[in-house]
Design a protein around this motif. Structure first.
Motif, PDB file in Angstrom:
ATOM      1  N   SER A 106      47.798 -74.347 -30.624  1.00 20.81           N
ATOM      2  CA  SER A 106      47.521 -73.622 -31.870  1.00 20.81           C
ATOM      3  C   SER A 106      46.599 -74.430 -32.774  1.00 20.81           C
ATOM      4  N   ARG A 107      46.806 -75.734 -32.805  1.00 21.37           N
ATOM      5  CA  ARG A 107      45.952 -76.588 -33.642  1.00 21.37           C
ATOM      6  C   ARG A 107      44.510 -76.611 -33.156  1.00 21.37           C
ATOM      7  N   ALA A 108      44.316 -76.686 -31.842  1.00 29.51           N
ATOM      8  CA  ALA A 108      42.963 -76.708 -31.290  1.00 29.51           C
ATOM      9  C   ALA A 108      42.264 -75.366 -31.505  1.00 29.51           C
ATOM     10  N   ILE A 109      42.995 -74.272 -31.310  1.00 27.36           N
ATOM     11  CA  ILE A 109      42.417 -72.943 -31.525  1.00 27.36           C
ATOM     12  C   ILE A 109      42.089 -72.759 -33.001  1.00 27.36           C
ATOM     13  N   GLY A 110      42.988 -73.180 -33.885  1.00 22.00           N
ATOM     14  CA  GLY A 110      42.737 -73.090 -35.320  1.00 22.00           C
ATOM     15  C   GLY A 110      41.493 -73.852 -35.735  1.00 22.00           C
ATOM     16  N   ALA A 111      41.326 -75.039 -35.181  1.00 17.95           N
ATOM     17  CA  ALA A 111      40.140 -75.838 -35.500  1.00 17.95           C
ATOM     18  C   ALA A 111      38.874 -75.139 -35.002  1.00 17.95           C
ATOM     19  N   GLU A 112      38.931 -74.545 -33.832  1.00 19.70           N
ATOM     20  CA  GLU A 112      37.781 -73.835 -33.250  1.00 19.70           C
ATOM     21  C   GLU A 112      37.404 -72.608 -34.082  1.00 19.70           C
ATOM     22  N   LEU A 113      38.412 -71.883 -34.571  1.00 19.53           N
ATOM     23  CA  LEU A 113      38.160 -70.652 -35.324  1.00 19.53           C
ATOM     24  C   LEU A 113      38.021 -70.878 -36.827  1.00 19.53           C
ATOM     25  N   SER A 116      48.912 -72.623 -38.464  1.00 19.55           N
ATOM     26  CA  SER A 116      50.063 -71.731 -38.643  1.00 19.55           C
ATOM     27  C   SER A 116      49.644 -70.259 -38.560  1.00 19.55           C
ATOM     28  N   VAL A 117      48.414 -69.944 -38.963  1.00 19.35           N
ATOM     29  CA  VAL A 117      47.898 -68.575 -38.830  1.00 19.35           C
ATOM     30  C   VAL A 117      47.838 -68.212 -37.348  1.00 19.35           C
TER      31      VAL A 117
END
Length: 79
Positions: free
Chosen positions: A24-31, A36-37
């Motif tokens: 989730s953290r890696a995807i959040g950083a990418e997007l 948490s979203v």
């Protein structure tokens, strides 16, 4: 800083990256979103262990329609 809903494009990217095993953290950083979203979206849009962007978008649209007020205008007022 305002809040914006995830777009179908972001949901599609989330589906692909989640399928590749990203966190989730890696995807959040990418997007460019908070982790948490991403975690909440995966929880809401998943059936079992599978996240599908199209299914999540439909569920979002249904939740969104249910949250809108019907308003005060009626056919009797128009009449």
């Amino acid at each position: 800083m305002g809040y914006t809903h995830l777009s179908i494009t972001e949901r599609s990217k989330l589906e692909v990256l989640y399928g590749l095993g990203w966190s989730s953290r890696a995807i959040g950083a990418e997007l460019g979103r908070h982790h948490s979203v991403i975690a909440r979206e995966r929880k809401r849009g998943s059936r079992g262990n599978t996240y599908r962007a199209e299914t999540a978008q439909i569920a979002y649209s249904e939740r969104r329609e249910g949250s809108k007020s019907p308003g005060r205008f009626t056919a009797e007022l128009a009449g």
